[in-house]
Design a protein around this motif. Structure first.
Motif, PDB file in Angstrom:
ATOM      1  N   PRO A  97       0.895  -1.250  -0.060  1.00  0.00           N
ATOM      2  CA  PRO A  97      -0.026   0.077  -0.013  1.00  0.00           C
ATOM      3  C   PRO A  97       0.916   1.198   0.129  1.00  0.00           C
ATOM      4  N   ARG A  98       2.053   1.051   0.514  1.00  0.00           N
ATOM      5  CA  ARG A  98       2.939   2.592   0.608  1.00  0.00           C
ATOM      6  C   ARG A  98       3.762   2.505  -0.726  1.00  0.00           C
ATOM      7  N   TRP A  99       4.104   1.449  -1.491  1.00  0.00           N
ATOM      8  CA  TRP A  99       4.901   1.408  -2.445  1.00  0.00           C
ATOM      9  C   TRP A  99       4.222   1.637  -3.830  1.00  0.00           C
ATOM     10  N   ALA A 100       4.013   2.942  -4.162  1.00  0.00           N
ATOM     11  CA  ALA A 100       3.527   3.259  -5.365  1.00  0.00           C
ATOM     12  C   ALA A 100       4.155   2.631  -6.704  1.00  0.00           C
ATOM     13  N   ASP A 101       5.424   2.881  -6.778  1.00  0.00           N
ATOM     14  CA  ASP A 101       6.028   2.375  -8.003  1.00  0.00           C
ATOM     15  C   ASP A 101       5.953   0.918  -8.157  1.00  0.00           C
ATOM     16  N   ASP A 102       6.081   0.064  -7.086  1.00  0.00           N
ATOM     17  CA  ASP A 102       5.712  -1.201  -7.133  1.00  0.00           C
ATOM     18  C   ASP A 102       4.403  -1.679  -7.701  1.00  0.00           C
ATOM     19  N   LYS A 103       3.264  -0.878  -7.145  1.00  0.00           N
ATOM     20  CA  LYS A 103       1.906  -1.046  -7.538  1.00  0.00           C
ATOM     21  C   LYS A 103       1.723  -0.927  -9.130  1.00  0.00           C
ATOM     22  N   LYS A 104       2.340   0.234  -9.357  1.00  0.00           N
ATOM     23  CA  LYS A 104       2.434   0.532 -10.837  1.00  0.00           C
ATOM     24  C   LYS A 104       2.945  -0.210 -11.634  1.00  0.00           C
TER      25      LYS A 104
END
Length: 118
Positions: free
Chosen positions: A56-63
């Protein structure tokens, strides 16, 4: 304002922004003692931590993955335990790609560290 002062101000803002980005994308965490944990307990803890606390905190990973709700698993034969330290390859399947995170756990120190996705 002279050019040097302006340049220093911009540089300070960039460094501050970078430091804040690194903080929000931290790959380490403190955990409760897990010295008597069994492999299945470690796997469950890692999977839950990744899905509930890290992703939930890792925007780059979610993307990169294309989702905030990937499928995660661990192949039991790839878990390495050395005393109170564990190395666990966490497999993650998103809608765009599959990636592996190497998770290092030091149960005695209460440290958890995720690699960048490979």
């Amino acid at each position: 304002m002279n050019k040097i002062a302006l340049g220093l101000g911009v540089a300070a803002m960039l460094v501050t922004g970078l430091a804040q980005a690194v903080q929000t994308e931290s790959r380490t965490a403190k955990i409760a003692s897990c010295e008597s944990a069994k492999p299945a307990q470690m796997v469950s803890m890692i999977k839950n931590d990744f899905l509930q606390n890290r992703l939930p905190r890792w925007a780059d990973d979610k993307k990169l993955l294309g989702t905030s709700t990937p499928v995660v698993w661990v192949q039991d034969d790839q878990i390495v335990q050395n005393g109170d330290s564990w190395q666990i390859p966490l497999k993650v399947r998103g809608t765009k790609v599959d990636r592996t995170y190497t998770v290092k756990v030091d149960c005695k120190a209460g440290d958890l560290e995720y690699s960048l996705p490979e």
